[in-house]
Design a protein around this motif. Structure first.
Motif, PDB file in Angstrom:
ATOM      1  N   VAL A 232       0.847  -1.194   0.000  1.00  0.00           N
ATOM      2  CA  VAL A 232       0.000   0.000   0.000  1.00  0.00           C
ATOM      3  C   VAL A 232       0.881   1.242   0.000  1.00  0.00           C
ATOM      4  O   VAL A 232       0.707   2.158  -0.809  1.00  0.00           O
ATOM      5  CB  VAL A 232      -0.940   0.005   1.222  1.00  0.00           C
ATOM      6  N   SER A 233       1.868   1.261   0.904  1.00  0.00           N
ATOM      7  CA  SER A 233       2.761   2.419   1.018  1.00  0.00           C
ATOM      8  C   SER A 233       4.112   2.199   0.347  1.00  0.00           C
ATOM      9  O   SER A 233       4.890   3.129   0.210  1.00  0.00           O
ATOM     10  CB  SER A 233       2.988   2.750   2.492  1.00  0.00           C
ATOM     11  N   TYR A 234       4.384   0.949  -0.073  1.00  0.00           N
ATOM     12  CA  TYR A 234       5.668   0.577  -0.688  1.00  0.00           C
ATOM     13  C   TYR A 234       6.840   0.915   0.237  1.00  0.00           C
ATOM     14  O   TYR A 234       7.883   1.392  -0.193  1.00  0.00           O
ATOM     15  CB  TYR A 234       5.842   1.255  -2.052  1.00  0.00           C
ATOM     16  N   THR A 235       6.639   0.645   1.514  1.00  0.00           N
ATOM     17  CA  THR A 235       7.695   0.824   2.508  1.00  0.00           C
ATOM     18  C   THR A 235       7.947  -0.494   3.225  1.00  0.00           C
ATOM     19  O   THR A 235       7.078  -1.385   3.249  1.00  0.00           O
ATOM     20  CB  THR A 235       7.306   1.899   3.545  1.00  0.00           C
ATOM     21  N   MET A 236       9.132  -0.626   3.812  1.00  0.00           N
ATOM     22  CA  MET A 236       9.481  -1.848   4.515  1.00  0.00           C
ATOM     23  C   MET A 236       8.724  -1.940   5.834  1.00  0.00           C
ATOM     24  O   MET A 236       8.661  -0.973   6.597  1.00  0.00           O
ATOM     25  CB  MET A 236      10.984  -1.910   4.767  1.00  0.00           C
ATOM     26  N   ILE A 237       8.133  -3.089   6.095  1.00  0.00           N
ATOM     27  CA  ILE A 237       7.407  -3.325   7.343  1.00  0.00           C
ATOM     28  C   ILE A 237       8.354  -3.829   8.425  1.00  0.00           C
ATOM     29  O   ILE A 237       8.418  -3.292   9.516  1.00  0.00           O
ATOM     30  CB  ILE A 237       6.272  -4.349   7.132  1.00  0.00           C
ATOM     31  N   ARG A 238       9.116  -4.882   8.099  1.00  0.00           N
ATOM     32  CA  ARG A 238      10.035  -5.445   9.077  1.00  0.00           C
ATOM     33  C   ARG A 238      11.049  -6.352   8.390  1.00  0.00           C
ATOM     34  O   ARG A 238      10.860  -6.762   7.243  1.00  0.00           O
ATOM     35  CB  ARG A 238       9.285  -6.241  10.145  1.00  0.00           C
ATOM     36  N   LYS A 239      12.120  -6.624   9.110  1.00  0.00           N
ATOM     37  CA  LYS A 239      13.129  -7.577   8.688  1.00  0.00           C
ATOM     38  C   LYS A 239      13.043  -8.788   9.598  1.00  0.00           C
ATOM     39  O   LYS A 239      13.006  -8.647  10.826  1.00  0.00           O
ATOM     40  CB  LYS A 239      14.519  -6.946   8.757  1.00  0.00           C
ATOM     41  N   LEU A 240      12.999  -9.989   9.013  1.00  0.00           N
ATOM     42  CA  LEU A 240      12.884 -11.217   9.792  1.00  0.00           C
ATOM     43  C   LEU A 240      14.270 -11.806  10.033  1.00  0.00           C
ATOM     44  O   LEU A 240      15.046 -11.995   9.094  1.00  0.00           O
ATOM     45  CB  LEU A 240      12.000 -12.236   9.066  1.00  0.00           C
ATOM     46  N   GLU A 241      14.573 -12.092  11.297  1.00  0.00           N
ATOM     47  CA  GLU A 241      15.873 -12.623  11.691  1.00  0.00           C
ATOM     48  C   GLU A 241      15.744 -14.093  12.062  1.00  0.00           C
ATOM     49  O   GLU A 241      14.814 -14.473  12.782  1.00  0.00           O
ATOM     50  CB  GLU A 241      16.419 -11.837  12.895  1.00  0.00           C
ATOM     51  N   GLY A 242      16.687 -14.903  11.591  1.00  0.00           N
ATOM     52  CA  GLY A 242      16.641 -16.317  11.965  1.00  0.00           C
ATOM     53  C   GLY A 242      17.477 -17.221  11.084  1.00  0.00           C
ATOM     54  O   GLY A 242      17.956 -18.253  11.527  1.00  0.00           O
ATOM     55  N   HIS A 243      17.679 -16.831   9.826  1.00  0.00           N
ATOM     56  CA  HIS A 243      18.481 -17.644   8.925  1.00  0.00           C
ATOM     57  C   HIS A 243      19.971 -17.372   9.144  1.00  0.00           C
ATOM     58  O   HIS A 243      20.371 -16.276   9.540  1.00  0.00           O
ATOM     59  CB  HIS A 243      18.109 -17.375   7.470  1.00  0.00           C
ATOM     60  N   GLY A 244      20.779 -18.384   8.828  1.00  0.00           N
ATOM     61  CA  GLY A 244      22.219 -18.265   8.998  1.00  0.00           C
ATOM     62  C   GLY A 244      22.981 -18.257   7.697  1.00  0.00           C
ATOM     63  O   GLY A 244      24.212 -18.359   7.689  1.00  0.00           O
ATOM     64  N   GLY A 245      22.284 -18.132   6.576  1.00  0.00           N
ATOM     65  CA  GLY A 245      22.917 -18.100   5.264  1.00  0.00           C
ATOM     66  C   GLY A 245      22.038 -17.385   4.270  1.00  0.00           C
ATOM     67  O   GLY A 245      20.947 -16.890   4.618  1.00  0.00           O
ATOM     68  N   ASP A 246      22.472 -17.300   3.014  1.00  0.00           N
ATOM     69  CA  ASP A 246      21.666 -16.663   1.967  1.00  0.00           C
ATOM     70  C   ASP A 246      20.283 -17.311   1.910  1.00  0.00           C
ATOM     71  O   ASP A 246      20.149 -18.536   1.961  1.00  0.00           O
ATOM     72  CB  ASP A 246      22.350 -16.807   0.613  1.00  0.00           C
ATOM     73  N   VAL A 247      19.255 -16.474   1.777  1.00  0.00           N
ATOM     74  CA  VAL A 247      17.878 -16.958   1.676  1.00  0.00           C
ATOM     75  C   VAL A 247      17.475 -16.872   0.206  1.00  0.00           C
ATOM     76  O   VAL A 247      17.562 -15.801  -0.404  1.00  0.00           O
ATOM     77  CB  VAL A 247      16.936 -16.138   2.561  1.00  0.00           C
ATOM     78  N   VAL A 248      17.031 -17.988  -0.373  1.00  0.00           N
ATOM     79  CA  VAL A 248      16.910 -18.064  -1.827  1.00  0.00           C
ATOM     80  C   VAL A 248      15.495 -18.312  -2.335  1.00  0.00           C
ATOM     81  O   VAL A 248      15.254 -18.245  -3.539  1.00  0.00           O
ATOM     82  CB  VAL A 248      17.843 -19.162  -2.382  1.00  0.00           C
ATOM     83  N   SER A 249      14.549 -18.593  -1.447  1.00  0.00           N
ATOM     84  CA  SER A 249      13.191 -18.880  -1.903  1.00  0.00           C
ATOM     85  C   SER A 249      12.202 -18.503  -0.815  1.00  0.00           C
ATOM     86  O   SER A 249      12.509 -18.591   0.380  1.00  0.00           O
ATOM     87  CB  SER A 249      13.048 -20.369  -2.252  1.00  0.00           C
ATOM     88  N   CYS A 250      11.002 -18.067  -1.237  1.00  0.00           N
ATOM     89  CA  CYS A 250       9.960 -17.710  -0.269  1.00  0.00           C
ATOM     90  C   CYS A 250       8.594 -17.896  -0.908  1.00  0.00           C
ATOM     91  O   CYS A 250       8.440 -17.798  -2.125  1.00  0.00           O
ATOM     92  CB  CYS A 250      10.127 -16.274   0.221  1.00  0.00           C
ATOM     93  N   GLU A 251       7.593 -18.174  -0.064  1.00  0.00           N
ATOM     94  CA  GLU A 251       6.221 -18.294  -0.560  1.00  0.00           C
ATOM     95  C   GLU A 251       5.243 -18.157   0.595  1.00  0.00           C
ATOM     96  O   GLU A 251       5.492 -18.672   1.692  1.00  0.00           O
ATOM     97  CB  GLU A 251       6.004 -19.632  -1.271  1.00  0.00           C
ATOM     98  N   PHE A 252       4.125 -17.469   0.343  1.00  0.00           N
ATOM     99  CA  PHE A 252       3.050 -17.350   1.319  1.00  0.00           C
ATOM    100  C   PHE A 252       2.136 -18.567   1.213  1.00  0.00           C
ATOM    101  O   PHE A 252       1.963 -19.146   0.130  1.00  0.00           O
ATOM    102  CB  PHE A 252       2.228 -16.086   1.066  1.00  0.00           C
TER     103      PHE A 252
END
Length: 415
Positions: A232-252
């Motif tokens: 809606v605003s095209y702004t960042m909501i939050r950053k998720l912390e937890g991975h220990g390496g490059d993150v390469v895939s995502c899906e809702f």
């Protein structure tokens, strides 16, 4: 957050390979760089399947597949009563560059388009299915389905375009993710006009995904980065912390209540995107690799456990993942463990068919393999949760005047 490790194949069933697609090219080309299948996709209506078979070529084929164009393990699984009216034959699309990103999108209906035209001038008259291809030189080519007619050639990215997310509401927009560390938002109703550039990543952006209600965007990349954006605003909501390496895939998930991310750290993490809480951590490892010193990478990790891709099933009960240990896994979130595995060498990507029952995977040799997926009858509780979570966020659920245990179920604290 709970962590679940898969180091054994004794308690799970083996997925059934039912068919595969093999590029029609010389065997010598299979051994050369550029033959990889970086993307596989089904059209939203389930009438077409596309895959990047390497060497600049994308194949667009009707779904279900024709008998004479496929190597079958079980023909009956794809047996159909005939082609849907208006469904065209196979198309070969030469994109002119190596294809790294591949995705289908659907244009709004005519009534939605007319409503949109009342708001601003609309030059884009096409209404139907679109295939987006992201190229090595940073260009984006969009094709009409099923004619394979070139609609747009969008330029602006400075490096490989790796992934797309279509936003189909009253308008039609495309979000592209690139190795140039940016995401770009294009308005296809205004002839591909660039609307926004999203900056937040300091490394390559590998993948992006939009929530089912088109309100939220997830983007993942190098430097362990998972970012959530407001569409809606095209702004960042939050950053998720937890991975220990490059993150390469995502899906809702289909109801938008969950987000799955896959990383080179050998994990898939299932998040609540509304709160940023990590709900479940699924670890991939191989008993052989755990004992093999030669499998260590430069950072001291086991390269065989790199997770390349993740995908939700249609009902949201299962998650499929492809890893470098040579296994395809289908995880049951209720049981919190894999319920099915299959040998898959050099797997790069995976996606479920929109009507369920089949999982498609792509590999480094440009081949596609199709696997049967056990159809699970959702419980009445899950159906109710799914329907509610499509229209209510986690925060809204917490304010409902209902017992605590029911709230925990609705927010996936208890699967």
């Amino acid at each position: 957050m709970d962590e679940y490790t898969d180091c054994s194949r004794e308690t799970v069933a083996e997925s059934l390979l039912v068919a595969k697609l093999i590029p029609n090219r010389s065997r010598e080309l299979d051994c050369k760089s550029g033959c990889e299948t970086w993307g596989v996709a089904f059209s939203p209506d389930g009438l077409y399947f596309a895959w990047s078979q390497g060497h600049n070529i994308v194949r667009l084929v009707p779904w279900p597949l024709d008998d004479h164009k496929i190597s079958y393990k079980n023909k009956n699984h794809f047996k159909a009563d005939g082609r849907t009216k208006g469904q065209c034959g196979e198309k070969i699309i030469d994109c002119g560059q190596t294809v790294w990103g591949l995705s289908f999108g659907a244009s709004p209906s005519e009534s939605e388009s007319q409503s949109s035209q009342n708001q601003h001038k609309c030059n884009f008259q096409f209404s139907g299915t679109i295939l987006a291809t992201g190229l090595a030189n940073g260009e984006i080519k969009l094709w009409e389905v099923p004619t394979a007619h070139l609609l747009f050639n969008l330029k602006g990215h400075q490096s490989v375009v790796r992934c797309f997310a279509f936003i189909s509401n009253e308008n039609l927009m495309l979000v592209s993710a690139s190795r140039d560390t940016t995401l770009r938002v294009w308005d296809l109703k205004q002839d591909g006009k660039l609307l926004h550039i999203l900056n937040g990543h300091s490394h390559w952006v590998y993948c992006c995904a939009v929530s089912p209600d088109s309100s939220m965007l997830c983007s993942v990349g190098g430097g362990k980065t998972v970012l959530l954006w407001s569409m809606v605003s095209y702004t960042m909501i939050r950053k998720l912390e937890g991975h220990g390496g490059d993150v390469v895939s995502c899906e809702f998930s289909p109801d938008g209540a969950l987000l799955a991310t896959a990383s080179y750290d050998t994990h898939v993490i299932v998040w609540d995107p509304h709160t940023g809480e990590s709900l479940m951590k699924l670890r991939h490892c191989s008993p052989v690799a755990a004992l093999d010193v030669d499998a260590l990478d430069v950072d001291g990790g086991f390269s065989t456990g790199f997770v390349r891709a993740v995908s939700f099933s249609q009902e949201g009960l299962n998650v499929a993942s492809v890893a470098d240990d040579g296994l395809l896994r289908i995880w049951c979130l209720d049981l919190q463990r894999p319920i099915s595995v299959a040998p898959l060498a050099n797997g790069l990507c995976c996606t479920f068919s929109p009507h369920g029952g089949v999982l498609a995977t792509g590999t480094r040799d440009g081949h596609v393999k199709f696997w049967t997926v056990s159809r699970v009858l959702p419980t009445l509780q899950h159906i109710c949760r799914n329907a509610l979570r499509r229209v209510m966020s986690t925060h809204q659920v917490t304010f409902l005047p209902i017992p605590k245990k029911i709230k925990q179920f609705l927010v996936y604290k208890t699967f």
